[in-house]
Design a protein around this motif. Sequence first.
Motif, PDB file in Angstrom:
ATOM      1  N   LEU A 100       0.835  -1.200   0.000  1.00  0.00           N
ATOM      2  CA  LEU A 100       0.000   0.000   0.000  1.00  0.00           C
ATOM      3  C   LEU A 100       0.869   1.249   0.000  1.00  0.00           C
ATOM      4  CD1 LEU A 100      -2.646   1.584   0.258  1.00  0.00           C
ATOM      5  CD2 LEU A 100      -2.547   1.139   2.731  1.00  0.00           C
ATOM      6  N   ARG A 101       1.866   1.287   0.842  1.00  0.00           N
ATOM      7  CA  ARG A 101       2.751   2.457   0.927  1.00  0.00           C
ATOM      8  C   ARG A 101       3.482   2.682  -0.398  1.00  0.00           C
ATOM      9  NH1 ARG A 101       6.733   0.654   4.327  1.00  0.00           N
ATOM     10  NH2 ARG A 101       7.795   0.030   2.421  1.00  0.00           N
ATOM     11  N   ASP A 102       4.135   1.643  -0.887  1.00  0.00           N
ATOM     12  CA  ASP A 102       4.951   1.786  -2.095  1.00  0.00           C
ATOM     13  C   ASP A 102       4.099   1.947  -3.351  1.00  0.00           C
ATOM     14  OD1 ASP A 102       7.103   1.502  -0.375  1.00  0.00           O
ATOM     15  OD2 ASP A 102       7.413  -0.616  -0.858  1.00  0.00           O
ATOM     16  N   GLY A 103       3.023   1.173  -3.445  1.00  0.00           N
ATOM     17  CA  GLY A 103       2.119   1.309  -4.586  1.00  0.00           C
ATOM     18  C   GLY A 103       1.417   2.650  -4.584  1.00  0.00           C
ATOM     19  N   GLY A 104       1.059   3.120  -3.394  1.00  0.00           N
ATOM     20  CA  GLY A 104       0.435   4.435  -3.277  1.00  0.00           C
ATOM     21  C   GLY A 104       1.359   5.543  -3.755  1.00  0.00           C
ATOM     22  N   GLN A 105       2.634   5.441  -3.406  1.00  0.00           N
ATOM     23  CA  GLN A 105       3.606   6.436  -3.871  1.00  0.00           C
ATOM     24  C   GLN A 105       3.754   6.387  -5.386  1.00  0.00           C
ATOM     25  OE1 GLN A 105       7.144   5.524  -1.618  1.00  0.00           O
ATOM     26  NE2 GLN A 105       6.419   6.603   0.208  1.00  0.00           N
ATOM     27  N   ALA A 106       3.760   5.185  -5.948  1.00  0.00           N
ATOM     28  CA  ALA A 106       3.879   5.044  -7.398  1.00  0.00           C
ATOM     29  C   ALA A 106       2.676   5.658  -8.112  1.00  0.00           C
ATOM     30  CB  ALA A 106       4.024   3.565  -7.776  1.00  0.00           C
ATOM     31  N   VAL A 107       1.489   5.471  -7.553  1.00  0.00           N
ATOM     32  CA  VAL A 107       0.283   6.051  -8.151  1.00  0.00           C
ATOM     33  C   VAL A 107       0.306   7.568  -8.018  1.00  0.00           C
ATOM     34  CG1 VAL A 107      -2.232   6.245  -7.889  1.00  0.00           C
ATOM     35  CG2 VAL A 107      -1.148   4.002  -8.022  1.00  0.00           C
ATOM     36  N   GLU A 108       0.768   8.079  -6.880  1.00  0.00           N
ATOM     37  CA  GLU A 108       0.870   9.534  -6.727  1.00  0.00           C
ATOM     38  C   GLU A 108       1.791  10.126  -7.787  1.00  0.00           C
ATOM     39  OE1 GLU A 108       1.911  10.650  -2.718  1.00  0.00           O
ATOM     40  OE2 GLU A 108       0.267   9.454  -1.896  1.00  0.00           O
ATOM     41  N   GLU A 109       2.892   9.461  -8.077  1.00  0.00           N
ATOM     42  CA  GLU A 109       3.801   9.936  -9.126  1.00  0.00           C
ATOM     43  C   GLU A 109       3.123   9.893 -10.488  1.00  0.00           C
ATOM     44  OE1 GLU A 109       7.539   7.814  -8.904  1.00  0.00           O
ATOM     45  OE2 GLU A 109       7.670   8.192  -6.754  1.00  0.00           O
ATOM     46  N   ALA A 110       2.384   8.836 -10.762  1.00  0.00           N
ATOM     47  CA  ALA A 110       1.660   8.726 -12.034  1.00  0.00           C
ATOM     48  C   ALA A 110       0.597   9.821 -12.139  1.00  0.00           C
ATOM     49  CB  ALA A 110       1.019   7.340 -12.154  1.00  0.00           C
ATOM     50  N   GLU A 111      -0.088  10.103 -11.041  1.00  0.00           N
ATOM     51  CA  GLU A 111      -1.092  11.170 -11.052  1.00  0.00           C
ATOM     52  C   GLU A 111      -0.446  12.531 -11.283  1.00  0.00           C
ATOM     53  OE1 GLU A 111      -3.249  10.748  -7.392  1.00  0.00           O
ATOM     54  OE2 GLU A 111      -4.425   9.058  -8.153  1.00  0.00           O
ATOM     55  N   ARG A 112       0.720  12.754 -10.680  1.00  0.00           N
ATOM     56  CA  ARG A 112       1.428  14.020 -10.924  1.00  0.00           C
ATOM     57  C   ARG A 112       1.795  14.142 -12.401  1.00  0.00           C
ATOM     58  NH1 ARG A 112       3.456  13.243  -5.769  1.00  0.00           N
ATOM     59  NH2 ARG A 112       5.298  12.113  -6.444  1.00  0.00           N
ATOM     60  N   ALA A 113       2.243  13.047 -13.002  1.00  0.00           N
ATOM     61  CA  ALA A 113       2.579  13.066 -14.430  1.00  0.00           C
ATOM     62  C   ALA A 113       1.332  13.357 -15.270  1.00  0.00           C
ATOM     63  CB  ALA A 113       3.209  11.732 -14.851  1.00  0.00           C
ATOM     64  N   PHE A 114       0.203  12.765 -14.881  1.00  0.00           N
ATOM     65  CA  PHE A 114      -1.055  12.986 -15.590  1.00  0.00           C
ATOM     66  C   PHE A 114      -1.466  14.451 -15.538  1.00  0.00           C
ATOM     67  CE2 PHE A 114      -5.753  13.199 -15.264  1.00  0.00           C
ATOM     68  CZ  PHE A 114      -6.079  12.737 -16.536  1.00  0.00           C
ATOM     69  N   LEU A 115      -1.281  15.077 -14.384  1.00  0.00           N
ATOM     70  CA  LEU A 115      -1.712  16.462 -14.178  1.00  0.00           C
ATOM     71  C   LEU A 115      -0.640  17.489 -14.541  1.00  0.00           C
ATOM     72  CD1 LEU A 115      -3.517  15.954 -10.754  1.00  0.00           C
ATOM     73  CD2 LEU A 115      -4.611  16.348 -12.982  1.00  0.00           C
ATOM     74  N   ALA A 116       0.513  17.034 -14.984  1.00  0.00           N
ATOM     75  CA  ALA A 116       1.665  17.921 -15.204  1.00  0.00           C
ATOM     76  C   ALA A 116       1.393  19.033 -16.221  1.00  0.00           C
ATOM     77  CB  ALA A 116       2.880  17.110 -15.639  1.00  0.00           C
ATOM     78  N   LYS A 117       0.488  18.821 -17.163  1.00  0.00           N
ATOM     79  CA  LYS A 117       0.201  19.848 -18.167  1.00  0.00           C
ATOM     80  C   LYS A 117      -0.627  21.001 -17.608  1.00  0.00           C
ATOM     81  CE  LYS A 117       0.445  16.735 -22.107  1.00  0.00           C
ATOM     82  NZ  LYS A 117      -0.250  16.143 -23.246  1.00  0.00           N
ATOM     83  N   LEU A 118      -1.151  20.811 -16.403  1.00  0.00           N
ATOM     84  CA  LEU A 118      -1.972  21.851 -15.778  1.00  0.00           C
ATOM     85  C   LEU A 118      -1.134  22.657 -14.793  1.00  0.00           C
ATOM     86  CD1 LEU A 118      -5.174  19.808 -14.808  1.00  0.00           C
ATOM     87  CD2 LEU A 118      -4.834  21.246 -16.830  1.00  0.00           C
ATOM     88  N   PRO A 119      -1.416  23.951 -14.661  1.00  0.00           N
ATOM     89  CA  PRO A 119      -0.801  24.706 -13.563  1.00  0.00           C
ATOM     90  C   PRO A 119      -1.212  24.063 -12.230  1.00  0.00           C
ATOM     91  CG  PRO A 119      -1.880  26.182 -15.113  1.00  0.00           C
ATOM     92  CD  PRO A 119      -2.271  24.789 -15.505  1.00  0.00           C
TER      93      PRO A 119
END
Length: 134
Positions: A100-119
Amino acid sequence: MSRRRLGYLLKHANLRLTQLTGPALEPFGIDGRELAVLHVLDEADPLSQQEAARRLRIDRTTMVALVDALEGKKLVSRRPHPDDRRKNMVELTTRGRDTLRDGGQAVEEAERAFLAKLPADDAVLLRELLDRLI
């Protein structure tokens, strides 16, 4: 134009996000639905399968299949409910907490990449607006 329809936009945003989060979770041997179960179980450990299903808004049969899979991966354990032996209590194992801890961090990074085009402010606003809608 159909590309401006809300259903189209939400569907394709979800598909794009899944293209990022799926591979992010692969090293942990779980998918997004299984991660969601781990999150719910972590919020109130231990929890009955029925209560976890209710919180995730999924049917009982789907929940049983998810818990079976997570138990097979040694991420959760089941035991009879102390007051009602017809119910199962489910709790995270140490391996489940680590996943949960490690997978959660990986998903947070993926979400940041997804939202990266937005301010940054728009990314926060998008989350807030979606939360209000659901």
